[in-house]
Scaffold this motif. Sequence first.
Motif, PDB file in Angstrom:
ATOM      1  N   TRP A  66      48.949  46.492  33.495  1.00 53.54           N
ATOM      2  CA  TRP A  66      48.863  45.239  32.738  1.00 53.54           C
ATOM      3  C   TRP A  66      47.516  45.144  32.026  1.00 53.54           C
ATOM      4  O   TRP A  66      47.444  44.722  30.876  1.00 53.54           O
ATOM      5  CB  TRP A  66      49.062  44.048  33.650  1.00 53.54           C
ATOM      6  CG  TRP A  66      50.471  43.839  34.124  1.00 53.54           C
ATOM      7  CD1 TRP A  66      51.624  44.263  33.526  1.00 53.54           C
ATOM      8  CD2 TRP A  66      50.877  43.134  35.283  1.00 53.54           C
ATOM      9  NE1 TRP A  66      52.710  43.864  34.250  1.00 53.54           N
ATOM     10  CE2 TRP A  66      52.294  43.168  35.331  1.00 53.54           C
ATOM     11  CE3 TRP A  66      50.184  42.476  36.294  1.00 53.54           C
ATOM     12  CZ2 TRP A  66      53.017  42.559  36.345  1.00 53.54           C
ATOM     13  CZ3 TRP A  66      50.919  41.870  37.307  1.00 53.54           C
ATOM     14  CH2 TRP A  66      52.321  41.916  37.326  1.00 53.54           C
ATOM     15  N   ALA A  67      46.458  45.519  32.708  1.00 55.74           N
ATOM     16  CA  ALA A  67      45.117  45.479  32.111  1.00 55.74           C
ATOM     17  C   ALA A  67      45.035  46.413  30.911  1.00 55.74           C
ATOM     18  O   ALA A  67      44.404  46.084  29.898  1.00 55.74           O
ATOM     19  CB  ALA A  67      44.063  45.834  33.149  1.00 55.74           C
ATOM     20  N   GLY A  96      39.710  39.297  40.361  1.00 58.18           N
ATOM     21  CA  GLY A  96      38.858  40.439  40.657  1.00 58.18           C
ATOM     22  C   GLY A  96      39.530  41.768  40.340  1.00 58.18           C
ATOM     23  O   GLY A  96      38.886  42.690  39.837  1.00 58.18           O
ATOM     24  N   LEU A  97      40.823  41.872  40.628  1.00 53.84           N
ATOM     25  CA  LEU A  97      41.547  43.107  40.316  1.00 53.84           C
ATOM     26  C   LEU A  97      41.571  43.376  38.815  1.00 53.84           C
ATOM     27  O   LEU A  97      41.383  44.509  38.367  1.00 53.84           O
ATOM     28  CB  LEU A  97      42.974  43.045  40.869  1.00 53.84           C
ATOM     29  CG  LEU A  97      43.113  43.098  42.386  1.00 53.84           C
ATOM     30  CD1 LEU A  97      44.565  42.868  42.799  1.00 53.84           C
ATOM     31  CD2 LEU A  97      42.619  44.435  42.922  1.00 53.84           C
ATOM     32  N   PHE A  98      41.790  42.335  38.028  1.00 58.29           N
ATOM     33  CA  PHE A  98      41.774  42.499  36.568  1.00 58.29           C
ATOM     34  C   PHE A  98      40.357  42.789  36.073  1.00 58.29           C
ATOM     35  O   PHE A  98      40.167  43.587  35.150  1.00 58.29           O
ATOM     36  CB  PHE A  98      42.341  41.255  35.871  1.00 58.29           C
ATOM     37  CG  PHE A  98      43.838  41.244  35.805  1.00 58.29           C
ATOM     38  CD1 PHE A  98      44.505  41.848  34.759  1.00 58.29           C
ATOM     39  CD2 PHE A  98      44.587  40.626  36.796  1.00 58.29           C
ATOM     40  CE1 PHE A  98      45.893  41.846  34.685  1.00 58.29           C
ATOM     41  CE2 PHE A  98      45.977  40.610  36.728  1.00 58.29           C
ATOM     42  CZ  PHE A  98      46.630  41.224  35.675  1.00 58.29           C
ATOM     43  N   ALA A  99      39.372  42.158  36.681  1.00 63.04           N
ATOM     44  CA  ALA A  99      37.975  42.383  36.278  1.00 63.04           C
ATOM     45  C   ALA A  99      37.580  43.845  36.442  1.00 63.04           C
ATOM     46  O   ALA A  99      36.800  44.365  35.648  1.00 63.04           O
ATOM     47  CB  ALA A  99      37.037  41.479  37.085  1.00 63.04           C
ATOM     48  N   GLU A 100      38.118  44.524  37.446  1.00 61.93           N
ATOM     49  CA  GLU A 100      37.846  45.948  37.654  1.00 61.93           C
ATOM     50  C   GLU A 100      38.254  46.786  36.439  1.00 61.93           C
ATOM     51  O   GLU A 100      37.790  47.896  36.277  1.00 61.93           O
ATOM     52  CB  GLU A 100      38.578  46.462  38.886  1.00 61.93           C
ATOM     53  CG  GLU A 100      38.047  45.907  40.192  1.00 61.93           C
ATOM     54  CD  GLU A 100      38.868  46.353  41.395  1.00 61.93           C
ATOM     55  OE1 GLU A 100      39.700  47.300  41.257  1.00 61.93           O
ATOM     56  OE2 GLU A 100      38.713  45.735  42.464  1.00 61.93           O
ATOM     57  N   HIS A 101      39.121  46.225  35.602  1.00 64.10           N
ATOM     58  CA  HIS A 101      39.626  46.933  34.424  1.00 64.10           C
ATOM     59  C   HIS A 101      39.147  46.288  33.125  1.00 64.10           C
ATOM     60  O   HIS A 101      39.705  46.533  32.053  1.00 64.10           O
ATOM     61  CB  HIS A 101      41.154  46.982  34.447  1.00 64.10           C
ATOM     62  CG  HIS A 101      41.685  47.677  35.653  1.00 64.10           C
ATOM     63  ND1 HIS A 101      41.694  49.047  35.789  1.00 64.10           N
ATOM     64  CD2 HIS A 101      42.193  47.179  36.812  1.00 64.10           C
ATOM     65  CE1 HIS A 101      42.213  49.366  36.967  1.00 64.10           C
ATOM     66  NE2 HIS A 101      42.509  48.249  37.603  1.00 64.10           N
ATOM     67  N   GLY A 102      38.111  45.448  33.228  1.00 67.78           N
ATOM     68  CA  GLY A 102      37.510  44.872  32.025  1.00 67.78           C
ATOM     69  C   GLY A 102      38.222  43.667  31.452  1.00 67.78           C
ATOM     70  O   GLY A 102      37.983  43.312  30.295  1.00 67.78           O
ATOM     71  N   VAL A 103      39.099  43.028  32.220  1.00 68.74           N
ATOM     72  CA  VAL A 103      39.808  41.835  31.746  1.00 68.74           C
ATOM     73  C   VAL A 103      39.173  40.610  32.359  1.00 68.74           C
ATOM     74  O   VAL A 103      39.171  40.457  33.584  1.00 68.74           O
ATOM     75  CB  VAL A 103      41.316  41.899  32.089  1.00 68.74           C
ATOM     76  CG1 VAL A 103      42.021  40.625  31.653  1.00 68.74           C
ATOM     77  CG2 VAL A 103      41.966  43.118  31.452  1.00 68.74           C
ATOM     78  N   GLY A 104      38.633  39.721  31.538  1.00 70.21           N
ATOM     79  CA  GLY A 104      37.962  38.516  32.015  1.00 70.21           C
ATOM     80  C   GLY A 104      38.938  37.439  32.443  1.00 70.21           C
ATOM     81  O   GLY A 104      40.080  37.380  31.979  1.00 70.21           O
ATOM     82  N   SER A 105      38.482  36.562  33.299  1.00 67.34           N
ATOM     83  CA  SER A 105      39.327  35.498  33.845  1.00 67.34           C
ATOM     84  C   SER A 105      39.812  34.527  32.776  1.00 67.34           C
ATOM     85  O   SER A 105      40.851  33.891  32.932  1.00 67.34           O
ATOM     86  CB  SER A 105      38.577  34.731  34.936  1.00 67.34           C
ATOM     87  OG  SER A 105      37.436  34.095  34.391  1.00 67.34           O
ATOM     88  N   GLU A 106      39.075  34.418  31.661  1.00 66.31           N
ATOM     89  CA  GLU A 106      39.491  33.510  30.582  1.00 66.31           C
ATOM     90  C   GLU A 106      40.789  33.968  29.915  1.00 66.31           C
ATOM     91  O   GLU A 106      41.436  33.203  29.203  1.00 66.31           O
ATOM     92  CB  GLU A 106      38.375  33.366  29.537  1.00 66.31           C
ATOM     93  CG  GLU A 106      38.170  34.589  28.655  1.00 66.31           C
ATOM     94  CD  GLU A 106      37.369  35.726  29.312  1.00 66.31           C
ATOM     95  OE1 GLU A 106      37.226  36.779  28.666  1.00 66.31           O
ATOM     96  OE2 GLU A 106      36.894  35.564  30.461  1.00 66.31           O
ATOM     97  N   ARG A 107      41.191  35.199  30.190  1.00 65.87           N
ATOM     98  CA  ARG A 107      42.424  35.724  29.618  1.00 65.87           C
ATOM     99  C   ARG A 107      43.592  35.655  30.587  1.00 65.87           C
ATOM    100  O   ARG A 107      44.698  36.095  30.281  1.00 65.87           O
ATOM    101  CB  ARG A 107      42.204  37.177  29.168  1.00 65.87           C
ATOM    102  CG  ARG A 107      41.156  37.265  28.074  1.00 65.87           C
ATOM    103  CD  ARG A 107      40.883  38.680  27.667  1.00 65.87           C
ATOM    104  NE  ARG A 107      42.029  39.283  27.011  1.00 65.87           N
ATOM    105  CZ  ARG A 107      42.124  40.578  26.760  1.00 65.87           C
ATOM    106  NH1 ARG A 107      41.163  41.411  27.098  1.00 65.87           N
ATOM    107  NH2 ARG A 107      43.203  41.054  26.152  1.00 65.87           N
ATOM    108  N   LEU A 108      43.366  35.086  31.777  1.00 58.72           N
ATOM    109  CA  LEU A 108      44.392  35.023  32.811  1.00 58.72           C
ATOM    110  C   LEU A 108      44.790  33.586  33.099  1.00 58.72           C
ATOM    111  O   LEU A 108      43.944  32.701  33.173  1.00 58.72           O
ATOM    112  CB  LEU A 108      43.870  35.675  34.094  1.00 58.72           C
ATOM    113  CG  LEU A 108      43.376  37.112  33.957  1.00 58.72           C
ATOM    114  CD1 LEU A 108      42.718  37.556  35.245  1.00 58.72           C
ATOM    115  CD2 LEU A 108      44.502  38.041  33.558  1.00 58.72           C
ATOM    116  N   GLU A 109      46.062  33.357  33.284  1.00 62.73           N
ATOM    117  CA  GLU A 109      46.557  32.033  33.665  1.00 62.73           C
ATOM    118  C   GLU A 109      47.451  32.192  34.875  1.00 62.73           C
ATOM    119  O   GLU A 109      48.171  33.144  34.997  1.00 62.73           O
ATOM    120  CB  GLU A 109      47.398  31.417  32.541  1.00 62.73           C
ATOM    121  CG  GLU A 109      46.599  31.078  31.306  1.00 62.73           C
ATOM    122  CD  GLU A 109      47.481  30.463  30.246  1.00 62.73           C
ATOM    123  OE1 GLU A 109      48.236  29.513  30.577  1.00 62.73           O
ATOM    124  OE2 GLU A 109      47.436  30.919  29.112  1.00 62.73           O
TER     125      GLU A 109
END
Length: 109
Positions: A66-67, A96-109
């Motif tokens: 997904w990332a 945190g799992l998404f952050a490991e792949h460079g995806v910031g929390s502002e892009r997650l809902e």
Amino acid sequence: AIADPPASTQRYAETLVRLPHCFLCYTPPAHMPQLADAPPCVSNGYITFGSFNNISKVNKDVVAAWAQVLNAVPGSRFLMKSRLFVDEEGRDRWIGLFAEHGVGSERLE
């Protein structure tokens, strides 16, 4: 029956339900309103991907995939629906799992 013939021996986690006159397609009821002239991404300015999977089916490899999609589509967002995310601790784990792949929390809902 074409994809999964009645005599097939595949095993599924979910119960396979065979619908009459159907093959991997959706036809909305005639009383449904017409679709909008443009998809939401036009007015939002970004594409939103989403998942309503059972969270137990989602592992680090799935998050990595997904990332990769999110990183390939600038500004895109990801919406995941799960009871787990009602709890802050549960949300933080997935952020945190998404952050490991460079995806910031502002892009997650």
